[in-house]
Enzyme design. Structure first.
Site, short mmCIF file in Angstrom:
data_model
loop_
_atom_site.label_atom_id
_atom_site.label_comp_id
_atom_site.label_asym_id
_atom_site.label_seq_id
_atom_site.Cartn_x
_atom_site.Cartn_y
_atom_site.Cartn_z
N HIS A 205 0.77 -1.31 0.13
CA HIS A 205 0.00 -0.08 -0.11
C HIS A 205 0.91 1.25 -0.11
O HIS A 205 0.79 2.14 -0.79
CB HIS A 205 -0.99 -0.15 1.29
N ILE A 206 1.81 1.43 0.71
CA ILE A 206 2.53 2.41 0.84
C ILE A 206 3.61 2.48 -0.44
O ILE A 206 3.88 3.69 -0.94
CB ILE A 206 3.55 2.33 2.26
N ASP A 225 9.95 -7.28 -4.80
CA ASP A 225 8.65 -7.66 -3.88
C ASP A 225 8.82 -9.33 -4.03
O ASP A 225 9.17 -9.76 -4.96
CB ASP A 225 7.41 -7.41 -4.10
N SER A 283 9.78 1.65 7.67
CA SER A 283 9.03 0.34 7.86
C SER A 283 9.09 -0.14 9.41
O SER A 283 8.11 0.22 9.94
CB SER A 283 9.40 -0.67 6.95
N GLU A 313 12.74 1.50 20.82
CA GLU A 313 12.02 2.67 20.81
C GLU A 313 11.33 3.27 22.16
O GLU A 313 11.19 2.20 22.79
CB GLU A 313 10.92 3.04 19.65
N HIS A 343 9.61 8.10 14.64
CA HIS A 343 8.58 6.96 14.23
C HIS A 343 7.00 7.75 13.87
O HIS A 343 6.11 7.46 14.44
CB HIS A 343 8.31 6.02 15.34
N ILE A 344 7.33 8.82 12.94
CA ILE A 344 6.18 9.68 12.87
C ILE A 344 5.71 9.65 11.38
O ILE A 344 4.77 10.47 10.78
CB ILE A 344 6.52 11.20 12.79
N GLY A 345 6.05 8.57 10.59
CA GLY A 345 5.44 8.21 9.30
C GLY A 345 4.07 8.33 9.07
O GLY A 345 3.46 8.90 8.18
N GLY A 346 3.20 7.74 10.28
CA GLY A 346 1.89 7.99 9.94
C GLY A 346 1.27 8.81 10.82
O GLY A 346 0.18 8.87 10.97
#
Length: 479
Positions: A205-206, A225, A283, A313, A343-346
């Protein structure tokens, strides 16, 4: 699903509750969640409220978005909300009394923690990943797990695009210099990204969204992949990771945490990369061998890197990103042209709102109706909602070991009743059956419950009573 009112069979294991003696109704969750703002709720059938929802106890950790909290609170559940994760011992104390727990990426629901969760029926991961949960243990003990696999894909893809540009132009270094009062106007080893090759490891998806964004900015996109996938735009799939590393100017990782992806990018892989190339990992922290990354940066093999995830983390915000957490932290922080984010990707308002809605809706459908669509560790089973036109119906939900002969035994028990609809499916060792039975009285409910419970294949059995008695339930954990 939910825990019992007073156990009609007089068994003490389920949580104590007061039985509602009034016929309650509420709008169908499916109607509420998917109707457009202009839709009239009267256009949908009213669903019976199958139990006293105020007896359902929910614990939300790690600052779950307000949208999710609101959806759960509107159902009448008891919702406790905490902004941070909890140390394991505190988590064990908290989880003993809850029926639903909502977490993000930092809370670890190990077998040791879940073993103490005697009343737990469902886990909501308000994020993409579920590696923080022992999915196998949860499934074998009748606990469903839901996540949000799509909602923050765009936010992560946009972060990676921003990091590609920032690394190519050394923006982090120039900004830090200016903050220190140093004017350093240079163009040496600063590049446009147009025409450069982006190598995407993991085209899910990403990765696929990133592919489209990068191509629109003039980049050439290749991806690797483990399965053959249809490329978007003019992106091309390459046959091996080595091929991707050899050809890409920028390499970005978008893979799950698996034994196969542990230290997927290590010393050998760095050697295969172009001199002066860039690495981005948004990831999982275990994917990149960070000491090897530090060496590659110091030798000039890599011109820059961006990391959003790390092997260890902190549980909360603060001055924790030091060597006590990861032995290489200070060495990593000392490098030039490296972007380190927590860890702010989302972590955008849009993504967190969407995740809150998606996961909370899944939890409501599971608790209220037994629907497992979207569960990551259960078979996906659903039946249409019971309505006010079906006031004497019972929904039977039977979670059991997937062994031969179970359906014959279950149908022998249900066969004396009018089964209006029934569906079953299995996934690995776990099987899930839903059946709606009409014209059922109180004494028959007790008999049904005890008969199903007596089956040796039982993981958990729940009988939903959408009338005056609330939900009758009892939990029997697998040995």
């Amino acid at each position: 699903m939910a825990s019992a009112a007073r156990d009609i069979a007089s068994r003490p294991r389920g949580p104590s509750r007061t039985v509602s003696h009034s016929l309650c109704s509420s709008s169908s969750p499916t109607s509420t969640f998917h109707a457009s703002p202009s839709s009239s709720r009267s256009a949908f059938p009213k669903q019976l409220k199958p139990f006293a929802t105020e007896d359902i106890r929910i614990l939300l950790l790690e600052n779950v978005n307000q949208t999710g909290r609101d959806i759960l609170a509107r159902q009448g559940y008891q919702v406790e909300f905490l902004k941070s994760s909890l140390p394991e011992e505190q988590l064990i104390e908290k989880i003993r009394d809850v029926h639903v727990i909502g977490i993000r990426s930092k809370t670890k629901l190990t077998a040791r923690v879940l073993r103490e969760a005697k009343n737990l029926i469902v886990i909501g991961c308000f994020c993409i990943g579920t590696n923080q949960v022992d999915l196998d243990y949860a499934a074998k003990h009748g606990v469903a797990v839901f996540n949000s696999p799509f909602s923050n894909s765009r936010s992560v893809a946009e972060l990676v695009i921003g990091e590609i540009i920032a690394l190519a132009r050394q923006l982090g270094d120039r900004s830090n210099e200016m903050h220190r009062g140093t004017w350093n106007k240079v163009s040496n080893k600063c590049w446009e990204i147009r025409g450069k090759v982006l190598g995407i490891i993991g085209y899910g998806h990403i990765g696929s969204q990133l592919s489209v964004l990068a191509e629109s900015m003039g980049m050439q996109v290749i991806f690797y992949d483990v399965v053959n996938l249809m490329a978007l735009g003019t992106a091309k799939q390459v046959p091996s990771l080595a091929d991707l590393l050899h050809d890409a100017d920028f390499v970005t990782c978008h893979v799950p945490e698996l034994p196969e992806t542990n230290n997927m990018i290590g010393p050998e892989e760095f050697e295969q990369m172009k001199n002066g190339s860039y690495l981005i990992n948004a990831s999982r922290g275990s994917v990149v061998d960070i000491p090897a990354l530090i060496d590659a940066m110091r030798t000039g093999k890599l011109a820059g890197a961006a990391l959003d995830v790390y092997p260890s983390e902190p549980a909360g915000n603060g001055d924790y990103f030091v060597n006590d957490l990861n032995s290489w932290a200070e060495g990593l922080r000392s490098l030039n042209n490296i972007i380190l984010t927590p860890h702010i990707g989302g972590s955008t308002e849009e993504a967190q709102r969407a995740i809150g809605v998606e996961v909370a809706e899944s939890l409501v459908r599971y608790v209220n109706e037994g629907t497992t669509i979207g569960a990551v560790n259960f078979p996906e089973v659903t039946l249409r909602s019971l309505t006010l036109d079906e006031p004497n119906h019972v929904r039977v939900i039977f979670i059991h070991h997937n062994v031969p002969g179970v359906l014959r035994k279950v149908n022998a028990i249900l066969g004396d009743h009018n089964v209006d609809k029934q569906m079953t499916d299995s996934r690995g060792e776990v099987a899930y059956l839903m059946a709606d039975i009409s014209n059922v009285n109180q004494s028959e409910i007790k008999d049904l419950f005890e008969s199903l419970e007596a089956l040796s294949c039982t993981l958990r059995e729940l009988l939903r009573v959408p009338r005056t008695t609330a939900l009758l339930t009892k939990y029997k954990l697998a040995s």
